[in-house]
Every structure is written in structure tokens, then in C-alpha cells.
Design a protein around this motif. Structure first.
Motif, mmCIF file in Angstrom:
data_model
loop_
_atom_site.group_PDB
_atom_site.id
_atom_site.type_symbol
_atom_site.label_atom_id
_atom_site.label_comp_id
_atom_site.label_asym_id
_atom_site.label_seq_id
_atom_site.Cartn_x
_atom_site.Cartn_y
_atom_site.Cartn_z
ATOM 1 N N ARG A 89 7.695 4.226 -1.460
ATOM 2 C CA ARG A 89 7.309 2.830 -1.560
ATOM 3 C C ARG A 89 6.048 2.542 -0.767
ATOM 4 N NH1 ARG A 89 9.485 -2.135 -2.917
ATOM 5 N NH2 ARG A 89 8.214 -3.652 -1.839
ATOM 6 N N SER A 90 5.850 3.305 0.298
ATOM 7 C CA SER A 90 4.704 3.022 1.162
ATOM 8 C C SER A 90 3.386 3.210 0.417
ATOM 9 C CB SER A 90 4.747 3.914 2.394
ATOM 10 O OG SER A 90 4.600 5.256 2.020
ATOM 11 N N LEU A 91 3.365 4.142 -0.549
ATOM 12 C CA LEU A 91 2.131 4.343 -1.314
ATOM 13 C C LEU A 91 1.821 3.127 -2.168
ATOM 14 C CD1 LEU A 91 2.122 8.018 -2.587
ATOM 15 C CD2 LEU A 91 0.937 6.998 -0.681
ATOM 16 N N ASP A 134 2.844 0.078 -1.589
ATOM 17 C CA ASP A 134 2.431 -1.001 -0.692
ATOM 18 C C ASP A 134 0.982 -0.822 -0.265
ATOM 19 O OD1 ASP A 134 4.811 -2.201 -0.868
ATOM 20 O OD2 ASP A 134 5.564 -1.606 1.100
ATOM 21 N N GLY A 135 0.620 0.430 0.046
ATOM 22 C CA GLY A 135 -0.739 0.691 0.497
ATOM 23 C C GLY A 135 -1.749 0.299 -0.557
ATOM 24 N N SER A 136 -1.429 0.577 -1.806
ATOM 25 C CA SER A 136 -2.359 0.239 -2.869
ATOM 26 C C SER A 136 -2.424 -1.276 -3.071
ATOM 27 C CB SER A 136 -1.922 0.931 -4.157
ATOM 28 O OG SER A 136 -2.680 0.464 -5.225
ATOM 29 N N LEU A 137 -1.262 -1.919 -3.095
ATOM 30 C CA LEU A 137 -1.255 -3.369 -3.277
ATOM 31 C C LEU A 137 -1.993 -4.054 -2.128
ATOM 32 C CD1 LEU A 137 2.409 -3.924 -4.488
ATOM 33 C CD2 LEU A 137 0.332 -4.007 -5.847
ATOM 34 N N ALA A 138 -1.875 -3.475 -0.937
ATOM 35 C CA ALA A 138 -2.448 -4.127 0.235
ATOM 36 C C ALA A 138 -3.968 -4.101 0.250
ATOM 37 C CB ALA A 138 -1.913 -3.487 1.516
ATOM 38 N N VAL A 180 -2.310 5.391 -8.496
ATOM 39 C CA VAL A 180 -1.586 5.960 -7.354
ATOM 40 C C VAL A 180 -0.226 6.521 -7.747
ATOM 41 C CG1 VAL A 180 -0.574 5.449 -5.114
ATOM 42 C CG2 VAL A 180 -2.775 4.484 -5.719
#
Ligand SMILES: Nc1ncnc2c1ncn2[C@@H]1O[C@H](COP(=O)(O)OP(=O)(O)O)[C@@H](O)[C@H]1O
Ligand SMILES: [Mg+2]
Lengths: 265, 458
Positions: free
Chosen positions: B338-340, B342-346, B358
Motif C-alpha cells: 500500500r505504501s507504494l 500512497d507514495g504515488s498519490l502523495a 507504479v
């Protein structure tokens, strides 16, 4: 309302970048944040401290609407970025996140090359079109994240192959590459060793020249070292907010005092 | 008799367990510190008894028939088998066996009846012998393991060693079965190539395996060029993948990323039902729905369309593979942290950008693996093509023409008169070998791709 000035001019320390009013956050039926009012200043490092589970991350994620990705999460109240409500219906969360960047607790580089990691945001937003422009953005961002010298010879190797501290700085470079106005950092050093932590802290100090930085940390020393403003959260409430010096030397609330002296953990 | 042997074994295991447990408890209650818990002493006895005895029974059952038959054969009156071929001897032996089983046809000669009696007696004897040997071995093992009980005996390690050995032997069995299957395939294939030249098979463009069985039958010489059959398989597999890959992947992306929980709750079970439909039913669907639809569609444009088109078989096979690909892709997407995302959305990416730039690249190994496995299945799929594809091998890649596949030809070659020494039958094994090599290559390719991406993305 404030004028949105591109503050290349004299640094106005008191300009308020983000104003939160009466913010409530719910996960389903449980309330995680209650009645939070806070003004976050431009070109300042603001730290959020408090015991775990008090809602620091939750509140931080409200500031760039990352909470939208959690189905059960509901935000009420008003959060103004440069005077505009970011939860207004016509605001596109995608564009908001380009202005309010975020660095996460665990380094999360994409499984791509170092170069592509940094170029990801600029490419998506069309900020750099030619190869030269992208090269320039990548170099500038990596320099700003104090990573350039370590990786300049292996930009095409995977970002996931770096050490933990380097990965976190890569994520910072990725976040600053989109030239955000605010940078949110959720415990950015919790997975790092002391040396990497020191490097990141130094970086945060640099970053405040250009951005407003909000950092969540569970280390009070870190808050004292890097931030000018500190907000203390407890059980979903913002207990105290003020100059870092004042909070650490002369807290007004007994809960703040107990936390700082180590009695609430 | 066999049942009795198993009962004895079971009893020995239980008794051995309890005896060792008791003995170990007694030592512990005597105040000595034991190396292993009592349960391990019990387990050690149980395993020590179970494993060798069970193995003995299995081996006994596997070989008793061969041994008994050999003895009976040796005991036949001199001369009755004289000058007979192996086939005839086998026939005689199976006749004796069926007499022994009580099924008597006609009036067999006296020596056959005698041999049958001999056989029955030997079987009886073998049964009792088995029981006796089982009992002896089990009690010996019980005794041996009972003797081991002592404070310092490492029963825990002993149990682990035995279990470890069991796991190794299971793996070895799996490997040997594989080798055996491949070897038998290879053996028949080699026999085929002794009758038909290798290059005629591999490069021939003419597939007409109907050989005259009797001299007076009028039929073609028989041609074994595998290329048209091979091509037919490729055409159908290609059509199937052409349909299954995009639909499967996009449905997985939709379900994983965009669908609300309610939609997901409906669509996923439907896909699973699709995966559970027997291939025969897909065959019906191809014949009754798809093929007529394609034909009437072609009629509208004045296109002559064969009754069995590659398109009908391939598209139905594609439908069959949709849930397969979709569930693989779904798992692969779900495994991306999930962190990937989130990182992209962020950094301000939209959901579609996040998926395509991603999530998808990170999930590629799983997705490619799934697609290649689907290709393997498409190539090996039999029922749908037997029902919906044609029988006549044509060198064509026109999806509206009738083609045949490797699997269809194997089935047709082995149906009906099957003499296992004519090239017609042996050709089936050669085709099987081709099929095996194809899927082997694809699987190796899948592994290589997955590994390559692992290296990049880890
Ligand atoms: N995705 C979620 N779903 C439900 N509850 C959550 C979720 N994330 C956080 N919470 C709850 O909200 C509260 C605040 O969590 P969080 O903001 O992560 O605290 P902190 O970052 O200060 O440790 C906690 O009680 C936590 O259990
Ligand atoms: Mg947190």
C-alpha cells in the motif's frame, strides 16, 4: 484572506500557509481528531508530537487529503491552504497533493530507477518536458535532498537498492521534485539510524528556506532540534500549540508537561 | 487380510506411543530432568513403528501379484507354454487369474484349474505372511524404540529427523513420477521416429494419419507432418489469449482499484463460477452459441465460414481463461504494498497514473507468470477444441477457417483401433511430446521473466 505571493521576496515569518478550523476526523464511528484549530506558518518547521495513537498521522493526512484513500475516514471542519478550503467540492485532491507533498514513515521508493523515482512527479505534472529539463529537475532535487553526490553515478540503478537512509532521502527528493509549497513528513526518521537521521534533520532545516514543513515525530529531541513551532496532541485533541522553545521550557498545560517530562508515553 | 495388517500396525503405533509416553513420564516423575518432552518420546516410538512397517506393507502389496504370478507360471506343467509368444502367455495367465476370481468361461483345461487353485492358495499364504511379518516388524520396532527412552535421549531431534526424511521422500516421489511420465513419453516417441523420419514429422506440412489397417483398405499412405497441427494450436491459443488477456487484466484492475465493495462482492463470485464451469460445458457453449453466431454474422457479409472455426473454439477458450488471468492479476496487484500506492498519490498522481506507472510495473512478475500459465493451459486444453474445432489439419492462420490442434489429434489418434505398434498410434505420443516441450518452454520462459523482474524490482 492572504495574498498568494510567490515568496521569493522577504521571508514573511508570520504568513499563515495552512489554517485548520474546528477539524473533526472519524474512522467509521470512532472519532480520531476532535476540534483541532491550528495555523501553520510558511517557511517554518512545525512539529506534531504526542503519544502514539493520538492522531498525529491522521491530522497530517488531512492536510493533503490522503485520508480520502481510506474508505471509512470522514473529515469535518475547514482546512484552508492559502485561504482556500481544500475540502471544497471543486478542489481536485490530485492537484492539491502536488502542492502539499508528503514523506512517509517507511521509505517507499518505487521499484524504478533512482532517476525515474525523482522524475515521476515532474513528468506527471508536465513540469519538465525535454530530457534536459528533467535532468535538471532530478539533479536539483537530489542535491536538495543531499543525495546527489552519493548516487550521481548510478542514477539508473533501482531506488530500492539504496540503504534505508538513502531511500528516505530519495523519497524526500521525489517529494520536493514537484516543487510543493508544503511538505508533510510522517515520522521520517523512525526507520533510520542516527547518522541518517542527522542527515535528514539537516535537510529539513534546509527545506524550510523554500517550503513550509510539517513533521510528525515521537522524538522530543528531534522536535526541539528541527522545529520552530510545536503542536502537542493528546487523545485526538490539540492540547497546546506554540513556539517550540516555549512548549519545551514553559508548557502551559499539565498534560504537555507530563509528556515532555516523560510521564505520559 | 490387508485390513488386518493395517489394524495391527495402527494398534502397534498407539501402544508404542503410550508405552514410551508412560516410560518417559515415569522417568520425569522420578525427578530426572529430561532432554525431550514426554510427547516426543511417544511420537518417536509411533513414527519408528509406523514408517518402516507402513513402507513394508506398501512394498508387499505392490509386488505380491508379480511374485505370485511368477511362482504359478513356474509351477505350470512342463510343455503347456512351450513355443508361445509373450502375448499368448499373458492371455493364459489372465485367464488363470479370472478363474481364480471365480469367473469361469467355457470349460478350461485341468491344468488351468489346478494353476488357479495354486494361485488362490498362494494368495491366502501371502496374506497371512503379510500379517505375520507386519506384526513381527511392528513389535520389533516398538521394542527398539521403547529401549531408547532415557533422560538424555534426544527424542525431539529424532522425531524431527524422521519427519525430515519423510518430507524428502515425498519430494523424491514427485520427482520420480515426473521423470517416469516423461520417460514413457520419450520411449514411445523414439519408437515413432523409428518408423517415421524425424524431419518429416517436424517440418512436414501434411497431416493425414489415416493408414490402411488391412491390406485391402483404400486409404492414403499416411503423412505425419506436424506443422499444420502445431499451427492450429498456436492460432487457437493466440485467439484465446487475445480475448482473455485484456479482459482479464482490465477486470482485475477494475475490481482491485475502482469497484465499490458491493460490486466486488457480486463480480468476484461470478468470476469464480466461470472458473468452475467444466470445459465440456464451454464446448457446448461454443457449438451452440458462438459458432452459429459467427456463421450468421459472416452470412450477412457474404463471407463463407466453416462450421467449426478456430475463432469459435479460441474465443470460448479465451472466456474460460478470463477468471484465471484475472485472479492472478488480482493477487499480484494485491501484493503490491500500500505504501507504494500512497507514495504515488502523495506526489499528485491520479489513480489511473498510479495504476499504470507504479502498481502495474510492480505487479508485472505475477501478471506475466499468470499469463504464461494461461498460455500453457490454452495449448493443453482439450475438451473445448475436441468439441468446437475441426478435425482436418489445414495449413492456415485464418481464424474463420477450420483448424485442428495437437490435443484434438492425440484424442482422435487414440480413439478406436489402437494397435500400439502402428505409427498412427505412436504419432499421438510424438504429439504429446511436442505439447510437453511447448509447455515446458513456456514455463521456463515464465520463470525467467519473473526472475528478471525480481532482480530489477527488489
Ligand atoms: N485506517 C484507519 N482505520 C481506522 N482507525 C484508524 C486508522 N488509522 C488510524 N486509526 C485510529 O486513529 C487513531 C489515531 O491514529 P494515528 O493518527 O495513526 O495516530 P499517531 O500517528 O498519532 O500514532 C488511532 O486510535 C488509530 O487506531
Ligand atoms: Mg503515526
Amino acid at each position: 484572506m492572504f495574498d498568494v505571493q510567490k515568496p521569493e521576496t522577504a521571508v514573511d515569518q508570520t504568513a499563515i500557509k495552512i489554517a485548520a478550523r474546528n477539524v473533526q476526523v472519524f474512522y467509521g464511528n470512532t472519532q480520531a481528531i476532535k476540534d483541532v484549530d491550528v495555523d501553520i506558518q510558511d517557511k517554518t518547521v512545525t512539529s506534531f508530537i504526542g503519544p502514539s495513537g493520538c492522531g498525529k498521522s491522521t491530522f497530517l493526512r488531512c492536510l493533503n487529503r490522503m485520508n480520502d484513500t481510506i474508505d471509512s475516514c470522514r473529515v469535518e471542519g475547514e482546512i484552508l491552504l492559502d485561504g482556500q478550503d481544500i475540502y471544497a467540492p471543486r478542489v481536485d485532491p490530485v492537484q492539491l497533493r502536488a502542492r502539499v507533498g508528503m514523506v512517509f514513515q517507511k521509505p517507499n521508493p518505487f521499484p524504478k530507477s533512482i532517476y525515474d523515482n525523482v522524475a515521476y512527479g515532474p513528468r506527471i505534472h508536465g513540469m519538465a518536458r525535454t530530457k534536459d529539463e528533467i535532468d535538471e529537475v532530478v539533479e536539483k532535487s537530489l542535491r536538495r535532498a543531499a543525495l546527489w553526490d552519493e548516487v550521481k553515478d548510478r542514477l539508473d540503478t533501482p531506488g530500492t537498492g539504496l540503504s534505508g537512509g538513502q531511500q528516505q532521502r530519495l523519497c524526500i527528493a521525489r517529494a520536493v521534485a514537484t516543487r510543493p509549497e508544503v511538505l508533510l513528513m510522517d515520522e521520517p526518521c523512525s526507520a533510520l539510524d542516527p547518522i541518517a537521521t542527522a542527515q535528514v534533520e539537516e535537510l529539513i532545516d534546509e527545506l524550510k528556506q523554500r517550503f513550509s514543513v510539517v513533521i510528525v515525530t515521537h522524538s522530543m529531541q528531534q522536535a526541539a532540534r528541527v522545529s520552530q513551532k510545536t503542536a502537542f496532541f493528546h487523545l485526538g485533541n490539540l492540547v497546546e500549540y506554540g513556539d517550540t522553545n516555549t512548549i519545551f521550557t514553559n508548557p502551559q498545560d499539565h498534560r504537555t508537561e507530563s509528556y515532555i517530562t516523560g510521564r505520559i508515553g | 487380510m490387508t485390513l488386518l495388517a493395517f489394524v495391527i500396525l495402527l494398534a502397534a503405533v498407539v501402544i508404542g506411543y503410550v508405552m514410551n509416553l508412560r516410560a518417559a513420564r515415569a522417568i520425569r516423575d522420578g525427578g530426572t530432568r529430561m532432554h525431550s518432552l514426554e510427547g516426543f518420546h511417544g511420537g518417536y516410538a509411533a513414527l519408528m513403528t509406523l514408517v518402516p512397517t507402513f513402507f513394508l506393507i506398501i512394498v508387499w502389496l505392490l509386488f505380491q501379484d508379480t511374485v505370485i504370478t511368477a511362482i504359478v507360471k513356474a509351477g505350470l506343467p512342463a510343455g503347456v507354454l512351450g513355443g508361445k509368444g509373450t502375448g499368448e502367455v499373458q492371455l493364459i495367465m489372465s485367464e488363470i487369474r479370472s478363474i481364480a476370481g471365480g469367473r469361469i468361461f467355457g470349460t478350461p483345461e485341468d491344468w488351468k484349474l489346478e494353476a488357479a487353485e495354486h494361485l488362490v492358495a498362494l494368495r491366502e499364504l501371502s496374506g497371512w505372511l503379510l500379517v505375520a511379518v507386519t506384526a513381527a516388524l511392528a513389535s520389533a520396532m516398538m521394542y527398539i524404540s521403547r529401549r531408547t527412552v532415557a533422560a538424555e535421549f534426544r527424542a525431539r531431534q529424532g522425531v524431527e529427523r524422521i519427519l525430515h526424511g519423510l518430507m524428502v521422500s515425498c519430494a523424491v516421489v514427485a520427482i520420480f513420477v515426473t521423470i517416469g511420465i516423461v520417460a514413457s513419453l520419450l520411449f514411445e516417441t523414439i519408437r515413432f521416429f523409428q518408423m517415421v523420419p524425424f524431419w518429416d514429422f517436424v517440418l512436414g506440412t501434411n497431416w493425414e494419419p489415416q493408414i490402411p489397417i488391412r491390406e485391402d483398405q483404400v486409404a492414403a499412405e499416411g503423412a505425419f507432418g506436424m506443422l499444420p497441427v502445431f499451427l492450429g494450436t498456436l492460432v487457437i491459443a493466440f485467439i484465446a489469449m487475445f480475448i482473455a488477456t485484456p479482459i482479464g487484466l482490465l477486470s482485475a484492475v477494475y475490481l482491485h482499484e475502482f469497484a465499490s465493495r458491493r460490486v466486488r462482492g457480486v463480480v468476484k463470485p461470478v468470476l469464480e463460477v466461470l472458473a468452475g464451469v467444466p470445459t465440456v460445458v464451454y464446448g457446448f457453449f461454443a457449438i451452440l452459441v458462438i459458432a452459429p453466431a459467427i456463421r450468421s454474422f459472416g452470412d450477412n457479409f457474404g463471407l463463407p465460414i466453416a462450421p467449426n472455426t478456430a475463432l469459435a473454439a479460441g474465443s470460448v477458450m479465451g472466456i474460460m481463461l478470463i477468471p484465471f488471468i484475472s485472479s492472478f492479476a488480482d493477487d499480484a496487484l494485491g501484493a503490491v504494498p500500500r505504501s507504494l500506492r500512497d507514495g504515488s498519490l502523495a506526489v499528485g498522481a491520479t489513480q489511473a497514473e498510479t495504476i499504470s506507472k507504479v502498481l502495474f510495473p510492480a505487479a508485472i512478475p505475477g501478471i506475466v507468470g499468470g499469463i504464461l500459465l494461461a498460455v500453457s493451459r490454452a495449448i493443453g486444453e482439450t475438451m473445448i477444441v475436441v468439441m468446437a474445432a475441426g478435425l482436418i489439419a489445414k495449413m492456415t492462420i485464418n481464424p474463420l477457417d477450420s483448424v485442428t490442434t495437437v490435443t484434438v489429434q492425440i484424442v482422435t489418434l487414440l480413439i478406436g483401433d489402437t494397435a500400439f505398434d502402428s505409427p498412427k498410434t505412436l504419432a499421438a505420443f510424438a504429439l504429446g511430446m511436442v505439447l510437453f516441450l511447448m509447455t515446458l518452454c513456456i514455463n521456463i520462459l515464465a520463470l525467467r521473466i519473473v526472475r528478471k523482474y525480481r532482480e530489477i524490482y527488489d
